[in-house]
Design an enzyme around this catalytic site. Structure first.
Site, PDB file in Angstrom:
ATOM      1  N   GLY A 173       0.835  -1.194   0.000  1.00 14.40           N
ATOM      2  CA  GLY A 173       0.000   0.000   0.000  1.00 14.40           C
ATOM      3  C   GLY A 173       0.871   1.247   0.000  1.00 14.40           C
ATOM      4  O   GLY A 173       2.017   1.200   0.446  1.00 14.40           O
ATOM      5  N   HIS A 205      -2.353   8.174   6.436  1.00 13.38           N
ATOM      6  CA  HIS A 205      -1.303   8.978   5.785  1.00 13.38           C
ATOM      7  C   HIS A 205      -1.879  10.276   5.228  1.00 13.38           C
ATOM      8  O   HIS A 205      -1.210  11.311   5.217  1.00 13.38           O
ATOM      9  CB  HIS A 205      -0.670   8.208   4.617  1.00 13.38           C
ATOM     10  CG  HIS A 205       0.467   7.309   5.007  1.00 13.38           C
ATOM     11  ND1 HIS A 205       1.644   7.780   5.538  1.00 13.38           N
ATOM     12  CD2 HIS A 205       0.631   5.971   4.910  1.00 13.38           C
ATOM     13  CE1 HIS A 205       2.484   6.767   5.757  1.00 13.38           C
ATOM     14  NE2 HIS A 205       1.882   5.651   5.388  1.00 13.38           N
ATOM     15  N   HIS A 255      -4.440   2.271   7.470  1.00 21.29           N
ATOM     16  CA  HIS A 255      -3.055   2.779   7.504  1.00 21.29           C
ATOM     17  C   HIS A 255      -2.840   3.825   6.405  1.00 21.29           C
ATOM     18  O   HIS A 255      -2.298   4.903   6.659  1.00 21.29           O
ATOM     19  CB  HIS A 255      -2.094   1.591   7.340  1.00 21.29           C
ATOM     20  CG  HIS A 255      -0.646   1.949   7.266  1.00 21.29           C
ATOM     21  ND1 HIS A 255       0.273   1.522   8.195  1.00 21.29           N
ATOM     22  CD2 HIS A 255       0.053   2.683   6.358  1.00 21.29           C
ATOM     23  CE1 HIS A 255       1.478   1.997   7.863  1.00 21.29           C
ATOM     24  NE2 HIS A 255       1.372   2.691   6.752  1.00 21.29           N
ATOM     25  N   GLU A 256      -3.291   3.518   5.187  1.00 24.37           N
ATOM     26  CA  GLU A 256      -3.058   4.445   4.064  1.00 24.37           C
ATOM     27  C   GLU A 256      -3.896   5.714   4.205  1.00 24.37           C
ATOM     28  O   GLU A 256      -3.418   6.810   3.903  1.00 24.37           O
ATOM     29  CB  GLU A 256      -3.355   3.768   2.717  1.00 24.37           C
ATOM     30  CG  GLU A 256      -2.542   2.522   2.405  1.00 24.37           C
ATOM     31  CD  GLU A 256      -1.050   2.668   2.651  1.00 24.37           C
ATOM     32  OE1 GLU A 256      -0.520   3.798   2.531  1.00 24.37           O
ATOM     33  OE2 GLU A 256      -0.399   1.667   2.998  1.00 24.37           O
ATOM     34  N   CYS A 261       5.909   0.392   7.566  1.00 28.84           N
ATOM     35  CA  CYS A 261       5.572   1.420   6.579  1.00 28.84           C
ATOM     36  C   CYS A 261       6.819   1.697   5.758  1.00 28.84           C
ATOM     37  O   CYS A 261       7.906   1.804   6.312  1.00 28.84           O
ATOM     38  CB  CYS A 261       5.119   2.679   7.315  1.00 28.84           C
ATOM     39  SG  CYS A 261       4.772   4.071   6.232  1.00 28.84           S
ATOM     40  N   LEU A 262       6.647   1.822   4.447  1.00 30.55           N
ATOM     41  CA  LEU A 262       7.807   2.099   3.595  1.00 30.55           C
ATOM     42  C   LEU A 262       8.474   3.416   3.975  1.00 30.55           C
ATOM     43  O   LEU A 262       9.661   3.590   3.741  1.00 30.55           O
ATOM     44  CB  LEU A 262       7.390   2.138   2.120  1.00 30.55           C
ATOM     45  CG  LEU A 262       6.905   0.816   1.512  1.00 30.55           C
ATOM     46  CD1 LEU A 262       6.553   1.012   0.053  1.00 30.55           C
ATOM     47  CD2 LEU A 262       7.935  -0.282   1.682  1.00 30.55           C
ATOM     48  N   GLN A 294       3.561   9.964   0.518  1.00 32.66           N
ATOM     49  CA  GLN A 294       4.791   9.178   0.601  1.00 32.66           C
ATOM     50  C   GLN A 294       5.674   9.331  -0.642  1.00 32.66           C
ATOM     51  O   GLN A 294       6.812   8.882  -0.652  1.00 32.66           O
ATOM     52  CB  GLN A 294       4.470   7.691   0.798  1.00 32.66           C
ATOM     53  CG  GLN A 294       3.811   7.396   2.137  1.00 32.66           C
ATOM     54  CD  GLN A 294       3.570   5.909   2.290  1.00 32.66           C
ATOM     55  OE1 GLN A 294       2.541   5.409   1.866  1.00 32.66           O
ATOM     56  NE2 GLN A 294       4.538   5.197   2.866  1.00 32.66           N
TER      57      GLN A 294
HETATM   58 NI    NI Z   1       2.669   3.711   5.491  1.00 31.15          NI
END
Ligand code: NI
Length: 168
Positions: free
Chosen positions: A45, A138, A134-135, A92-93, A50
């Site tokens: 995701g 963001h 989660h997304e 998380c990336l 990001q």
């Molecule tokens: Ni994330």
């Protein structure tokens, strides 16, 4: 592609993203870049902040970077219903080298636009539910490390500071 993955503590990750007005070629290009960056970094995701864009766009593909079979693109997503509670193991990336358990709703309902501008409604549970939460977090400038205990957060920030000071 000039976009790249943005990592904590870069400021855009804690900023509220703005809704998309018109789904045009620029948005479609953004989504292509996001997908490329997500797959390259082996994520499931990603949210537009990001990659440095403060727009309310997220993508999810639970089939993973090998299969790439099920890319879901949601524009201006909103969670319209939350049910239950669960423990979700997350990373998380944009948060390098850290994972933790986060409390999430078990089931959610989401309303969004797809890339053609059509309204979509979906019911999500399990991994899809926690991933979407989660997304969408963001888009409100919230990272999963904002949802862990203060002690754990302190530990992570200290470790990151040590790691960043070694890097330069
Ligand atoms: Ni994330």
């Amino acid at each position: 592609m000039s976009r790249k993955l943005v990592t904590y503590p870069e400021e855009i990750l804690s900023r509220k993203a703005v809704p998309v007005d018109v789904i045009d070629d620029a948005i479609r290009e953004l989504v292509r870049d996001m997908a490329e960056i997500m797959y390259e970094n082996r994520g499931i995701g990603l949210a537009a902040p990001q990659v440095g864009e403060g727009l309310r766009v997220i993508i999810v593909d639970l089939s993973g970077p090998e299969k790439r079979e099920n890319l879901m693109v949601l524009v201006n997503p909103e969670i319209t219903d939350f049910q239950g509670e669960c423990d979700s193991e997350e990373g998380c990336l944009s948060v390098t080298g850290y994972q933790s358990v986060v409390k999430r709703a078990e089931k959610i309902q989401v309303r969004a636009l797809d890339l053609d501008g059509n309204e979509v409604f979906l019911d999500a549970e399990n991994l899809l539910s926690t991933c979407l939460q989660h997304e969408i977090d963001h888009l409100d400038g919230v990272l999963f490390i904002d949802r862990i205990s203060r002690l754990k957060r302190k530990f992570y920030d200290k470790r990151l500071a040590r790691w960043l000071s070694k890097k330069d």
